[in-house]
Motif scaffolding. Structure first.
Motif, PDB file in Angstrom:
ATOM      1  N   LYS A   3       0.898  -1.161   0.089  1.00 18.77           N
ATOM      2  CA  LYS A   3       0.067   0.027  -0.135  1.00 18.77           C
ATOM      3  C   LYS A   3       1.077   1.244  -0.012  1.00 18.77           C
ATOM      4  O   LYS A   3       1.940   1.478   0.719  1.00 18.77           O
ATOM      5  CB  LYS A   3      -0.834  -0.010   1.377  1.00 18.77           C
ATOM      6  N   GLN A   4       0.512   2.166  -0.965  1.00 11.09           N
ATOM      7  CA  GLN A   4       1.340   3.316  -1.042  1.00 11.09           C
ATOM      8  C   GLN A   4       0.548   4.557  -0.550  1.00 11.09           C
ATOM      9  O   GLN A   4      -0.734   4.670  -0.903  1.00 11.09           O
ATOM     10  CB  GLN A   4       1.744   3.624  -2.347  1.00 11.09           C
ATOM     11  N   SER A   5       0.897   5.703  -0.069  1.00 12.06           N
ATOM     12  CA  SER A   5       0.120   6.793   0.511  1.00 12.06           C
ATOM     13  C   SER A   5      -0.368   7.633  -0.908  1.00 12.06           C
ATOM     14  O   SER A   5       0.626   7.450  -1.724  1.00 12.06           O
ATOM     15  CB  SER A   5       0.944   7.821   1.267  1.00 12.06           C
ATOM     16  N   VAL A   6      -1.253   7.910  -1.016  1.00  7.44           N
ATOM     17  CA  VAL A   6      -1.856   8.591  -2.154  1.00  7.44           C
ATOM     18  C   VAL A   6      -1.385  10.195  -1.996  1.00  7.44           C
ATOM     19  O   VAL A   6      -1.503  10.785  -0.786  1.00  7.44           O
ATOM     20  CB  VAL A   6      -3.320   8.725  -1.864  1.00  7.44           C
ATOM     21  N   GLN A   7      -0.920  10.601  -2.793  1.00 14.28           N
ATOM     22  CA  GLN A   7      -0.361  12.068  -2.897  1.00 14.28           C
ATOM     23  C   GLN A   7      -1.416  12.966  -3.644  1.00 14.28           C
ATOM     24  O   GLN A   7      -1.323  14.214  -3.205  1.00 14.28           O
ATOM     25  CB  GLN A   7       1.087  12.190  -3.693  1.00 14.28           C
ATOM     26  N   ALA A   8      -2.279  12.363  -4.637  1.00 18.02           N
ATOM     27  CA  ALA A   8      -3.144  13.567  -5.280  1.00 18.02           C
ATOM     28  C   ALA A   8      -4.376  12.677  -5.687  1.00 18.02           C
ATOM     29  O   ALA A   8      -4.273  11.445  -5.934  1.00 18.02           O
ATOM     30  CB  ALA A   8      -2.281  14.015  -6.486  1.00 18.02           C
TER      31      ALA A   8
END
Length: 190
Positions: A3-8
């Motif tokens: 899981k990656q953090s959403v940036q936009a």
């Protein structure tokens, strides 16, 4: 899958229209709903869940029905519009709802409709800029308060659709409306 953090966040015009019509249908209550897309950070659809304060059984039932109808898409977040015109932040209920959507694969986003900006748009005085505020999970506190960049695809078209869609009688009904028997149209349509 990591899981990656959403940036936009990118929002389709049809999702914006659904959110604004849901707010127009219940102008004096907070509204809540689910965001659908192919992956985190991309919102293709919004599904209205309730107006007022959602209960656990209501949300669990709504989420179960949504999961059976979204096919290859996934739940990518939660949206809300505060009850008061001047409120710009999500309340504790919306923060709890989005936290409950987090899975090992998806970090959901929280979209907050800005009521004053919506009112200005409906009068022809505003633009799509900052109509929605997007938030991701804050690494320190674990709350959805980290501001994200939020863009609305084809913003000018979205605003025109929103103006015509909310200026007349709203046709969006949430899950609660269906349970109360006040809606005759299908609830989940993707």
């Amino acid at each position: 899958m990591t899981k990656q953090s959403v940036q936009a966040v990118s929002v389709e015009p049809s999702a914006l229209l659904c959110i604004t019509q849901h707010a127009a249908a219940h102008p004096y209550e907070a509204i809540h709903g689910v965001l659908i897309g192919p992956r985190a950070g991309i919102v293709q659809a919004a599904i209205p869940v309730c107006h007022g304060t959602p209960t656990r059984p209501l949300v669990e039932t709504a989420l179960g029905l949504i999961q059976t109808n979204i096919g290859q898409k996934t739940i990518v977040g939660w949206y809300t519009a505060p009850a008061l015109l001047q409120d710009t932040k999500a309340g504790p209920v919306a923060l709890r709802m989005v936290a409950n959507l987090e899975t090992d694969d998806v970090e959901p986003v929280l979209l907050v409709l800005q009521n004053e900006k919506l009112a200005a748009c409906r009068k022809g005085e505003g633009t799509a800029e900052n109509l929605l505020k997007a938030f991701g999970k804050d690494d320190l506190g674990g709350q959805w308060v980290r501001p994200l960049e939020c863009t609305i695809k084809d913003a000018s078209s979205a605003i025109e659709q929103m103006k015509t869609g909310t200026s007349s009688s709203p046709t969006i009904h949430d899950f609660v409306d269906h349970l109360e028997g006040s809606a005759s149209t299908p609830w989940v349509t993707l």
